[in-house]
Design a protein around this motif. Structure first.
Motif, PDB file in Angstrom:
ATOM      1  N   ASN A 186       0.706  -1.198   0.197  1.00 43.33           N
ATOM      2  CA  ASN A 186       0.026  -0.062  -0.056  1.00 43.33           C
ATOM      3  C   ASN A 186       1.070   1.009  -0.204  1.00 43.33           C
ATOM      4  OD1 ASN A 186      -2.788   1.006  -0.172  1.00 43.33           O
ATOM      5  ND2 ASN A 186      -2.749   1.225   1.996  1.00 43.33           N
ATOM      6  N   ARG A 237     -11.896   8.191  -7.860  1.00 44.73           N
ATOM      7  CA  ARG A 237     -11.513   6.907  -7.171  1.00 44.73           C
ATOM      8  C   ARG A 237     -11.689   5.875  -8.038  1.00 44.73           C
ATOM      9  NH1 ARG A 237     -12.603   6.135  -1.259  1.00 44.73           N
ATOM     10  NH2 ARG A 237     -10.725   5.080  -1.516  1.00 44.73           N
ATOM     11  N   ASP A 252      -8.711  -1.624   0.931  1.00 41.88           N
ATOM     12  CA  ASP A 252      -8.452  -0.708   2.275  1.00 41.88           C
ATOM     13  C   ASP A 252      -9.343  -1.041   3.065  1.00 41.88           C
ATOM     14  OD1 ASP A 252     -11.330  -0.054   1.422  1.00 41.88           O
ATOM     15  OD2 ASP A 252     -10.792   1.816   0.493  1.00 41.88           O
ATOM     16  N   GLU A 308     -12.242  -0.429   4.098  1.00 38.15           N
ATOM     17  CA  GLU A 308     -13.779  -0.483   3.699  1.00 38.15           C
ATOM     18  C   GLU A 308     -14.002  -1.607   2.590  1.00 38.15           C
ATOM     19  OE1 GLU A 308     -14.549   3.681   2.355  1.00 38.15           O
ATOM     20  OE2 GLU A 308     -14.128   4.437   4.176  1.00 38.15           O
ATOM     21  N   ASN A 324     -12.751  -1.848  -0.243  1.00 36.24           N
ATOM     22  CA  ASN A 324     -12.680  -1.513  -1.759  1.00 36.24           C
ATOM     23  C   ASN A 324     -11.411  -2.269  -2.318  1.00 36.24           C
ATOM     24  OD1 ASN A 324     -15.006   0.459  -1.850  1.00 36.24           O
ATOM     25  ND2 ASN A 324     -13.558   1.598  -0.589  1.00 36.24           N
TER      26      ASN A 324
END
Length: 155
Positions: free
Chosen positions: A17, A110, A127, A129, A131
């Motif tokens: 990341n 995004r 991530d 959430e 995603n």
């Protein structure tokens, strides 16, 4: 053993990341390098007793890179490390060259980034959430995203 594999998986996700970088420009988009990593990635002891580290960076490969609107795990289906179903259609695509390098101009927004594999789509960053391989493109900035395709690697 399973707990160790889980911890290594999380560590790889966190480290990858941080590979997302940005550069200021007159336009904006995404660029990076695609590499292939497979097989045993554990350090090995050679005949002379020295440790031989694996090559964690992989080998540069040509791939089709697909750009989707930001996509969540809830809107997809995985099988054997690949996405076999993703809601929606890609909004853009590009090819990496023989050195694995790619670049694509994109509007600010995004997105989720996938590589096209023989049996499905690959992405391995998420991530908090849920995603999938999220990337934010900002006006007049180029985001660097290097992708290591490692669904056939063992850690």
């Amino acid at each position: 053993m399973q707990k160790t594999s889980y911890i290594l998986f999380i560590l790889v996700l966190v480290l990858m990341n941080f590979s997302c970088k940005t550069q200021t420009s007159d336009n904006q988009g995404i660029s990076g390098k695609i590499t292939w990593l497979e097989g045993n990635q554990m350090p090995m002891i050679s005949e002379d007793g020295s440790a031989t580290p694996p090559n964690p960076k992989g080998i540069p490969v040509k791939r089709t890179i697909l750009i989707y609107p930001l996509t969540n795990l809830a809107d997809s289906k995985m099988d054997d490390g690949l996405f076999i179903q993703v809601k929606g259609e890609p909004i853009a695509k590009t090819e990496s060259d023989e050195n694995g390098e790619y670049a694509l101009e994109l509007s600010p927004g995004r997105y989720s980034i996938f590589t096209q594999e023989e049996d499905g789509l690959f992405a391995n960053l998420f991530d908090g959430e849920g995603n999938i391989q999220p990337v934010t493109i900002r006006e007049k900035e180029w985001t660097t995203l290097d992708i290591i395709i490692n669904y056939k690697a063992v850690f």
